[in-house]
Enzyme design. Structure first.
Site, PDB file in Angstrom:
ATOM      1  N   LYS A 200       4.102   9.823   9.107  1.00 28.82           N
ATOM      2  CA  LYS A 200       3.696   9.086  10.321  1.00 28.82           C
ATOM      3  C   LYS A 200       4.570   9.393  11.533  1.00 28.82           C
ATOM      4  O   LYS A 200       4.453  10.468  12.107  1.00 28.82           O
ATOM      5  CB  LYS A 200       3.633   7.600  10.011  1.00 28.82           C
ATOM      6  CG  LYS A 200       2.640   7.299   8.873  1.00 28.82           C
ATOM      7  CD  LYS A 200       1.906   6.018   9.040  1.00 28.82           C
ATOM      8  CE  LYS A 200       0.959   5.819   7.873  1.00 28.82           C
ATOM      9  NZ  LYS A 200      -0.102   4.904   8.112  1.00 28.82           N
TER      10      LYS A 200
ATOM     11  N   TYR B 213       0.851  -1.191   0.000  1.00 26.98           N
ATOM     12  CA  TYR B 213       0.000   0.000   0.000  1.00 26.98           C
ATOM     13  C   TYR B 213       0.889   1.243   0.000  1.00 26.98           C
ATOM     14  O   TYR B 213       1.790   1.368   0.829  1.00 26.98           O
ATOM     15  CB  TYR B 213      -0.909   0.031   1.238  1.00 26.98           C
ATOM     16  CG  TYR B 213      -1.769   1.280   1.287  1.00 26.98           C
ATOM     17  CD1 TYR B 213      -2.750   1.505   0.324  1.00 26.98           C
ATOM     18  CD2 TYR B 213      -1.604   2.238   2.292  1.00 26.98           C
ATOM     19  CE1 TYR B 213      -3.535   2.652   0.349  1.00 26.98           C
ATOM     20  CE2 TYR B 213      -2.393   3.385   2.326  1.00 26.98           C
ATOM     21  CZ  TYR B 213      -3.352   3.585   1.352  1.00 26.98           C
ATOM     22  OH  TYR B 213      -4.130   4.727   1.369  1.00 26.98           O
TER      23      TYR B 213
ATOM     24  N   ASP C  47       9.397   3.530   0.175  1.00 20.84           N
ATOM     25  CA  ASP C  47       8.297   4.116   0.928  1.00 20.84           C
ATOM     26  C   ASP C  47       8.525   3.745   2.392  1.00 20.84           C
ATOM     27  O   ASP C  47       8.267   2.621   2.810  1.00 20.84           O
ATOM     28  CB  ASP C  47       6.971   3.555   0.399  1.00 20.84           C
ATOM     29  CG  ASP C  47       5.775   4.093   1.167  1.00 20.84           C
ATOM     30  OD1 ASP C  47       5.974   4.824   2.161  1.00 20.84           O
ATOM     31  OD2 ASP C  47       4.631   3.774   0.782  1.00 20.84           O
TER      32      ASP C  47
HETATM   33  C1  PLP Z   1       3.516   2.451   3.600  1.00 18.30           C
HETATM   34  C2  PLP Z   1       2.535   3.556   3.398  1.00 18.30           C
HETATM   35  N1  PLP Z   1       2.686   4.361   2.344  1.00 18.30           N
HETATM   36  C3  PLP Z   1       1.844   5.391   2.124  1.00 18.30           C
HETATM   37  C4  PLP Z   1       0.785   5.624   2.957  1.00 18.30           C
HETATM   38  C5  PLP Z   1      -0.140   6.768   2.679  1.00 18.30           C
HETATM   39  O1  PLP Z   1       0.019   7.750   3.660  1.00 18.30           O
HETATM   40  P1  PLP Z   1      -1.169   8.752   4.018  1.00 18.30           P
HETATM   41  O2  PLP Z   1      -2.237   7.961   4.685  1.00 18.30           O
HETATM   42  O3  PLP Z   1      -0.518   9.757   4.930  1.00 18.30           O
HETATM   43  O4  PLP Z   1      -1.619   9.361   2.731  1.00 18.30           O
HETATM   44  C6  PLP Z   1       0.593   4.804   4.070  1.00 18.30           C
HETATM   45  C7  PLP Z   1      -0.546   5.038   4.988  1.00 18.30           C
HETATM   46  O5  PLP Z   1      -1.106   4.167   5.604  1.00 18.30           O
HETATM   47  C8  PLP Z   1       1.492   3.746   4.299  1.00 18.30           C
HETATM   48  O6  PLP Z   1       1.333   2.932   5.335  1.00 18.30           O
END
Ligand code: PLP
Length: 434
Positions: free
Chosen positions: A268, A139, A240
């Site tokens: 986060k 994700y 990521d």
């Molecule tokens: C690994 C990862 N990438 C991207 C995102 C997207 O971040 P956001 O919810 O701040 O848009 C998340 C969110 O859960 C994530 O866990």
């Protein structure tokens, strides 16, 4: 009628499902919360929960951590909301530079999704190519082309060595259909797909540990090869680190694995739950966004570098820098892992608790998952029993079997004992219902 029920009735009149993020909806209705402190949440009916969701993993230092909230209060007292540059934003960038090995340059955005959108724009400009590759089940935010193959169902998977690219939402644009989905942890099959699409691929986006489906680390060989092949083929490698960032090591996965990607996204834990995200990367790539040098890739946003978010970032990073927080979380995680291993053996129910840096995931599987396909075999019914039993004991776990639970430095060894004791009751119930 409980206060949560009343709020749900009010909310759903104006808000679809009564929630502003779909993962917060849990049938028959969501719970509404009133306050949080340390490792605990209180709902509007006054029930206290031991929180093992911690703001989707973002609240690493515990809710209402004093140093962070005082910094935010300082920004509020200064009257700073948004639309201007501040010393706190400079400090936040300096503190990020001090914690990330091989740091290049950084720009701030607000959410992980936005950061990944920016990263892809930089990669497309740099390569002159359009398409993107990502691992099956990973994700990376809710936009096309990355919201593809996230929690696909068994009939959507396609061949293991050449996974299908099912959209994870309706309403995505046609670009989503062009995403190349890589089998995670399969070095040869992944390399074959990259070589096949080399002329079209701008970027490979990878979470070095797949945490949105629990906790599935890449093998060092997989990441090493990904680094080598993307460098050879001129594809931008994007880590990521929204969830690995600052938790699995102060410098995140790139520190753990000793591999430096071209671009990295953070968020986060970066600000202990305040809304900020970042794209870090090689200066020659970030230069494309530099307005002082006429960089052609745009970078704008009303809330970028928001006063409260950069103040929270500047206050949070020093608390994560020396590794003490991560070691403490690993110690708690180890106790939880031992507890689950003992329960699994005593009750004769296959279960593996995977995790690090306070992230954890109980899989009801005989052995650790290595990718989405092995993770999705987890026994969802057993997980539901664990989730329900934990909740009855005042412990909040994610509602779905393939998400991720999280601890914070505000959790204690006594909290771990509570979780294991509740899990013991759940394992007994699983046996009874087998
Ligand atoms: C690994 C990862 N990438 C991207 C995102 C997207 O971040 P956001 O919810 O701040 O848009 C998340 C969110 O859960 C994530 O866990």
């Amino acid at each position: 009628m409980t206060q949560s029920e009343k709020l749900f009735e009010r909310a759903r009149r104006h808000v679809p499902g009564g929630v502003h993020s779909n993962t917060r909806f849990q049938a028959p209705r969501p719970t509404y919360f009133a306050r949080a402190e340390g490792a605990h949440l209180w709902d509007v009916d006054g029930t206290r929960y031991l929180d093992c969701t911690m703001g989707n993993g973002s609240v690493m230092l515990g809710h209402a951590r004093a140093e962070v909230d005082e910094a935010v209060a300082g920004a509020v007292r200064a009257g700073l909301t948004t639309g201007v540059e501040t010393e706190a934003a400079v400090l936040a960038a300096e503190r990020l530079a001090a914690i990330i090995p091989g740091f290049g340059q950084v720009r701030f955005a607000n959410t992980g999704t936005e950061a990944l959108m920016h990263a892809l724009a930089i990669a497309r400009h740099h390569t002159g190519r359009e398409r993107v590759a990502k691992p099956e089940g990973g994700y990376h935010g809710w936009f096309d082309p990355l919201w593809v193959s996230t929690w696909p169902s068994a009939d959507q998977l396609g061949p293991a060595e050449r996974p299908a690219a099912p959209p994870s939402s309706a309403g995505l644009s046609a670009t989503a259909a062009g995403t190349v989905v890589l089998p995670f942890n399969d070095v040869e099959a992944g390399e074959r797909l990259l070589r096949e699409h080399a002329d079209e691929l701008a970027a490979v986006v990878v979470e070095p540990v797949l945490i949105d489906i629990g906790y599935i680390p890449a093998t060092p060989e997989y990441l090493r090869r990904l680094r080598e092949v993307t460098a050879e083929l001129g594809i931008v490698l994007i880590f990521d680190e929204l969830l690995t960032g600052f938790r699995i090591a102060p410098g995140g996965a790139r520190e753990t694995y000793g591999i430096t990607p071209d671009l990295t996204t953070y968020g986060k834990a970066l600000a202990n739950g305040y809304p900020i995200a970042a794209v870090e990367g090689r200066p020659e790539l970030l230069a494309a966004t530099d307005p002082s040098a006429g960089g052609p890739v745009g970078w704008v946003g009303t809330y970028n570098g928001h006063g409260s978010a950069v103040a929270a970032t500047a206050a949070t990073l020093p608390l994560l820098a020396d590794g003490t927080a991560q070691q403490y979380l690993d110690k708690l995680g180890g106790l939880l892992r031992d507890g689950f291993a003992e329960l699994s053996a005593r009750h004769g129910i296959p279960a593996v608790l995977a995790g690090a840096g306070g992230h954890f995931q109980p899989y009801f599987l005989p052995r650790a998952a290595t990718g989405y396909r092995s993770a999705m075999a987890t026994d969802a019914r057993r997980y539901a029993i664990l989730h329900e039993t934990a909740r009855a004991h005042g412990i909040l776990l994610p509602a779905k079997p393939l998400l991720h639970a999280a601890l914070s430095t505000a959790h204690t060894e006594a909290d771990i004992e509570r979780i294991v004791a509740a899990a013991d009751v759940a394992f007994t119930a699983m046996k009874a219902s087998a």
